[in-house]
Design a protein around this motif. Structure first.
Motif, PDB file in Angstrom:
ATOM      1  N   LEU A 188      20.241  -6.093   4.222  1.00  0.00           N
ATOM      2  CA  LEU A 188      19.359  -6.778   3.267  1.00  0.00           C
ATOM      3  C   LEU A 188      19.868  -6.513   1.864  1.00  0.00           C
ATOM      4  N   TYR A 207       6.376  -3.077   2.733  1.00  0.00           N
ATOM      5  CA  TYR A 207       7.477  -2.880   3.917  1.00  0.00           C
ATOM      6  C   TYR A 207       6.823  -3.213   5.154  1.00  0.00           C
ATOM      7  N   GLY A 208       7.785  -3.397   6.296  1.00  0.00           N
ATOM      8  CA  GLY A 208       7.568  -3.122   7.572  1.00  0.00           C
ATOM      9  C   GLY A 208       7.387  -1.861   7.737  1.00  0.00           C
ATOM     10  N   ARG A 247      10.589 -12.852  -6.911  1.00  0.00           N
ATOM     11  CA  ARG A 247      10.175 -11.536  -7.527  1.00  0.00           C
ATOM     12  C   ARG A 247      11.025 -11.097  -8.895  1.00  0.00           C
ATOM     13  N   GLU A 292       4.310  -5.620   9.756  1.00  0.00           N
ATOM     14  CA  GLU A 292       5.020  -6.158   8.838  1.00  0.00           C
ATOM     15  C   GLU A 292       4.015  -6.268   7.387  1.00  0.00           C
ATOM     16  N   LYS A 293       4.197  -5.433   6.434  1.00  0.00           N
ATOM     17  CA  LYS A 293       3.519  -5.341   5.205  1.00  0.00           C
ATOM     18  C   LYS A 293       1.865  -5.144   5.599  1.00  0.00           C
ATOM     19  N   GLY A 318      15.456  -2.007   5.276  1.00  0.00           N
ATOM     20  CA  GLY A 318      16.752  -3.066   4.908  1.00  0.00           C
ATOM     21  C   GLY A 318      17.757  -2.903   5.608  1.00  0.00           C
ATOM     22  N   VAL A 333      18.537  -4.184  -1.084  1.00  0.00           N
ATOM     23  CA  VAL A 333      18.438  -2.534  -0.971  1.00  0.00           C
ATOM     24  C   VAL A 333      19.956  -2.313  -1.025  1.00  0.00           C
ATOM     25  N   THR A 341      10.448  -8.460  11.710  1.00  0.00           N
ATOM     26  CA  THR A 341       9.645  -7.006  12.218  1.00  0.00           C
ATOM     27  C   THR A 341       8.831  -7.609  13.313  1.00  0.00           C
ATOM     28  N   ILE A 369      10.582   0.364   6.661  1.00  0.00           N
ATOM     29  CA  ILE A 369      11.811  -0.383   7.338  1.00  0.00           C
ATOM     30  C   ILE A 369      12.758  -0.459   5.749  1.00  0.00           C
ATOM     31  N   LEU A 408      12.537 -14.099   7.041  1.00  0.00           N
ATOM     32  CA  LEU A 408      13.993 -13.190   7.526  1.00  0.00           C
ATOM     33  C   LEU A 408      14.347 -13.252   8.830  1.00  0.00           C
TER      34      LEU A 408
HETATM   35  C1  G1P Z   1      11.806  -7.109   4.247  1.00  0.00           C
HETATM   36  C2  G1P Z   1      11.174  -6.803   5.431  1.00  0.00           C
HETATM   37  C3  G1P Z   1      10.654  -5.811   5.702  1.00  0.00           C
HETATM   38  C4  G1P Z   1      11.230  -4.549   4.897  1.00  0.00           C
HETATM   39  C5  G1P Z   1      11.813  -4.699   3.541  1.00  0.00           C
HETATM   40  C6  G1P Z   1      12.675  -3.790   2.860  1.00  0.00           C
HETATM   41  O1  G1P Z   1      10.910  -7.592   3.271  1.00  0.00           O
HETATM   42  O2  G1P Z   1      10.465  -7.955   5.922  1.00  0.00           O
HETATM   43  O3  G1P Z   1      10.142  -5.224   6.909  1.00  0.00           O
HETATM   44  O4  G1P Z   1      10.508  -3.490   4.976  1.00  0.00           O
HETATM   45  O5  G1P Z   1      12.367  -6.178   3.395  1.00  0.00           O
HETATM   46  O6  G1P Z   1      13.273  -4.072   1.584  1.00  0.00           O
HETATM   47  P1  G1P Z   1      11.020  -8.290   1.724  1.00  0.00           P
HETATM   48  O7  G1P Z   1      11.209  -7.072   0.709  1.00  0.00           O
HETATM   49  O8  G1P Z   1      12.193  -9.098   2.015  1.00  0.00           O
HETATM   50  O9  G1P Z   1      10.017  -8.990   1.591  1.00  0.00           O
END
Ligand code: G1P
Length: 296
Positions: free
Chosen positions: A133, A173-174, A20, A198-199, A213, A136, A239, A211, A113
Motif C-alpha cells: 500500500l 487499521y486492520g 484524506r 478491519e478498523k 500495508g 505507507v 482483511t 496491519i 482494497l
Molecule cells: C488499509 C487496510 C488496513 C491496514 C491499512 C494500513 O486501510 O484496509 O487493514 O491496516 O491500510 O495502512 P486504509 O488505510 O487504506 O484505510
C-alpha cells in the motif's frame, strides 16, 4: 528443504480517491504527492526492486494517468536535459523508467482494497505475490517486502506485516489476533493469525498489532476474495478475505523490522517529509540547522 514458488510479482493498489488528503488530491493522484523529491508511489516501487520483485502491477483508476507517465520514458524531457548539459538529471529521469517492468490495470468501481487486489488476478496468475500500500513508507535495514518474502520462502505460508500501534489509533487499521509461533530466525517476530478485524472500535480490538500495508499472499487469496461479501463501509475488505485465508491455508503476522510512516495522512506525511529530508545527503545539514533555528 522444500522450495516454494518464487515471488516475482507485486500488486500496488493505487485507485483510491485520496479523500484524506483533499484538496491536494482534487486533481492529482495522492500517489504522486512528493515526499522530499520522489512521489509516494516511487518509494513502494523502489522497495519492490530492492526486494527482488521482477514485475509490478499497479491498479489504477480514473484520473491516475500521472502515475503511468511517471514510470514511462520521457524522451522529450531527457533530450532537453541533455541539450542543456544536465546529464545527471537526464540519467535520473531515465533511471525511473528503466527500474523495472510495470503493468497497469484499472479498477472500474471503488469497491474497496480487497476488490482492487482481486482486479489484478489475471495479471498475477497462479503464483504468490506481494501487495504494497503506497500510503505507507517503510524505512529500515532490509526492505519490508523482502522480509515477508523470506518468511514465504522458508514456510510457504502467506504473511502480513504488523506493528504495535497506540491503542487510540487502532481504529485506523486492520488489527490481528495472533498467537506466538516462534521458529527459524524470527523468534518472537512471527505469530500465527487467529482472527483479523478491519478498523475495530477500541473495545473490539483483539490486540495492539495493526496491519502495516505490506502483504505476501498465495494465489488462493483470489478465491477467498471471491467469497468475501462487502464488509466495513460496504467495501470488499482485504482483511475479511485474509480471515478466510488464515482459516484455510494459515497466515503469519510478522512484526517487521523498520519504521513505518503513514504518508496518506496529513500529519504522517509531514513526519515522513521531515525525517526523509533529514536523511537526504543533499541538504540534511542545512535543513537540520533550519529546524534548530525555528522558534517553536
Ligand atoms: C488499509 C487496510 C488496513 C491496514 C491499512 C494500513 O486501510 O484496509 O487493514 O491496516 O491500510 O495502512 P486504509 O488505510 O487504506 O484505510
Amino acid at each position: 528443504m522444500t522450495t516454494h514458488a518464487k515471488v516475482r510479482k507485486a500488486v500496488l493498489p493505487a485507485a483510491g480517491l485520496g479523500t484524506r488528503f483533499l484538496p491536494a488530491t482534487k486533481a492529482q493522484p495522492k500517489e504522486m504527492l512528493p515526499v522530499v523529491d520522489k512521489p509516494l508511489i516511487q518509494y513502494s516501487v523502489e522497495e519492490c526492486v530492492a526486494s527482488g520483485i521482477e514485475n509490478i502491477i499497479i491498479v489504477t483508476g480514473r484520473g491516475k494517468h500521472a502515475i503511468e507517465d511517471h514510470f514511462d520514458v520521457s524522451p522529450g524531457l531527457e533530450h532537453l536535459l541533455e541539450k542543456q548539459g544536465k546529464q545527471d538529471q537526464a540519467d535520473l529521469v531515465r533511471k525511473i523508467s528503466n527500474m523495472t517492468h510495470v503493468s497497469y490495470i484499472r479498477q472500474k468501481e471503488p469497491k474497496g482494497l480487497g476488490h482492487a487486489v482481486w482486479t489484478a488476478k489475471e495479471l498475477v496468475g497462479d503464483e504468490p505475490f506481494a501487495v504494497l500500500l503506497g500510503d505507507v513508507i517503510i524505512d529500515g535495514p532490509k526492505p519490508a517486502t523482502r522480509q515477508l518474502m523470506d518468511v514465504w520462502d522458508a514456510t510457504g505460508v502467506g504473511a502480513i506485516a504488523v506493528e504495535e500501534v497506540p491503542r487510540d489509533q487502532l481504529q485506523l487499521y486492520g488489527v490481528v489476533d495472533a498467537e506466538p509461533a516462534p521458529q527459524g530466525p524470527w523468534a518472537d517476530r512471527l505469530l500465527r493469525v487467529r482472527e483479523l478485524i478491519e478498523k475495530p472500535k477500541p473495545e473490539e480490538a483483539p490486540s495492539n498489532l495493526g496491519i502495516t500495508g505490506r502483504y505476501l499472499l498465495p494465489p488462493e487469496i483470489f478465491d477467498c476474495l471471491e467469497r468475501t461479501p462487502p464488509g466495513r463501509g460496504g467495501e470488499i475488505q482485504l482483511t475479511d478475505a485474509l480471515r478466510l485465508l488464515a482459516q484455510e491455508k494459515g497466515l503469519w503476522a510478522y512484526i517487521f523490522e523498520g519504521t513505518s510512516y503513514d504518508a496518506g495522512d496529513k500529519l504522517g506525511f509531514l513526519k515522513a517529509t521531515v525525517e526523509f529530508a533529514l536523511k537526504n545527503p543533499e541538504f540534511r545539514d542545512s535543513f537540520r540547522a533550519y529546524l534548530k533555528g525555528l522558534k517553536l
